[in-house]
Write a protein that holds these residues in place. Sequence first.
Motif, PDB file in Angstrom:
ATOM      1  N   LEU A 116      79.129  44.932 101.853  1.00  0.00           N
ATOM      2  CA  LEU A 116      79.785  46.281 101.438  1.00  0.00           C
ATOM      3  C   LEU A 116      78.899  47.488 102.507  1.00  0.00           C
ATOM      4  CD1 LEU A 116      81.364  46.429  98.384  1.00  0.00           C
ATOM      5  CD2 LEU A 116      82.708  46.434  99.841  1.00  0.00           C
ATOM      6  N   HIS A 120      79.962  49.435 105.387  1.00  0.00           N
ATOM      7  CA  HIS A 120      79.967  50.596 104.804  1.00  0.00           C
ATOM      8  C   HIS A 120      79.300  51.537 105.338  1.00  0.00           C
ATOM      9  CE1 HIS A 120      83.926  50.372 104.367  1.00  0.00           C
ATOM     10  NE2 HIS A 120      84.008  49.170 102.969  1.00  0.00           N
ATOM     11  N   PHE A 156      84.999  50.616  91.977  1.00  0.00           N
ATOM     12  CA  PHE A 156      84.277  51.291  93.863  1.00  0.00           C
ATOM     13  C   PHE A 156      83.045  51.274  93.277  1.00  0.00           C
ATOM     14  CE2 PHE A 156      89.440  50.491  92.825  1.00  0.00           C
ATOM     15  CZ  PHE A 156      89.337  49.794  93.701  1.00  0.00           C
ATOM     16  N   TYR A 159      81.117  50.374  96.787  1.00  0.00           N
ATOM     17  CA  TYR A 159      82.308  50.716  97.527  1.00  0.00           C
ATOM     18  C   TYR A 159      81.724  52.592  97.890  1.00  0.00           C
ATOM     19  CZ  TYR A 159      86.437  52.271 100.790  1.00  0.00           C
ATOM     20  OH  TYR A 159      87.226  53.187 101.553  1.00  0.00           O
ATOM     21  N   LYS A 163      80.365  55.280 100.459  1.00  0.00           N
ATOM     22  CA  LYS A 163      81.257  56.066 101.006  1.00  0.00           C
ATOM     23  C   LYS A 163      80.650  57.715 100.855  1.00  0.00           C
ATOM     24  CE  LYS A 163      84.320  53.754 103.033  1.00  0.00           C
ATOM     25  NZ  LYS A 163      84.653  53.904 104.978  1.00  0.00           N
TER      26      LYS A 163
END
Length: 254
Positions: A116, A120, A156, A159, A163
């Motif tokens: 991830l 990301h 989440f 993630y 972000k």
Amino acid sequence: MTTTNKIALVTGGSRGLGKNMALQLAQKGTDIIITYNSNKTAADEVVAAVQQLGRKAAALQLNTGDIKSFDAFCTALSSTLQSTFNASRFDFLINNAGIGMHALIADTSEEVFDELNNIHFKGVFFLTQKTLPLMNDGGRIINLSSGLARFSMPGFAAYGAMKAGIETLTRYMAKELGSRGIAANVVAPGAIETDFGGGRVRDNADMNKMVASITALGRAGVPDDIGGVVAFLCSEEGRWVNGQRIEVSGGMNL
């Protein structure tokens, strides 16, 4: 001779939000380069759709989590700019490619976390770094975040935290690249009906209903809600928007 048409590079442009961004940018007169991870057929269909709109287009394979491959990708990008677009540089970088993963903190493996992070966060940082020499001054960078960086839903954590990191990174990009006239902004979608994350929002009726219930406009998002915002940020009308986070969620968790 350099083309006068603007050229956008959209990572993960073969499906979902990236596909919609590519098509909406093309509708506004922008030539398009998309990247795809594995589905060349889908990527070729997007290229054909862009060409149907009267724009030039190309697709390049790229795993945005494989940072060691970026030098070779930039070589291929430079060659494609010359051969397909009669250009040496592009104008808009849309860091869209991503994967979905749902796991509680207690259940998240280091391997999944690293994958991830590479896609990301680390990949976005270094793909931007590597492609900057190929970007025109006065260009734009659009980084994709998520509503999950503002509000929290169990499962989440990794993630959403990555972000949030992208949102801070984008402000630094805006600060450091301002001398080149390059603006950098964040688009943060809410829950969207795509195949992202195994199609959780699109295909799970209970999930879709839950999303609608916490969204002020009363429904889950669709790709057409997102692409036009990215196209606006790449337009002349969006030139003075810089270092900003624009959430496009219909008002989730207000």
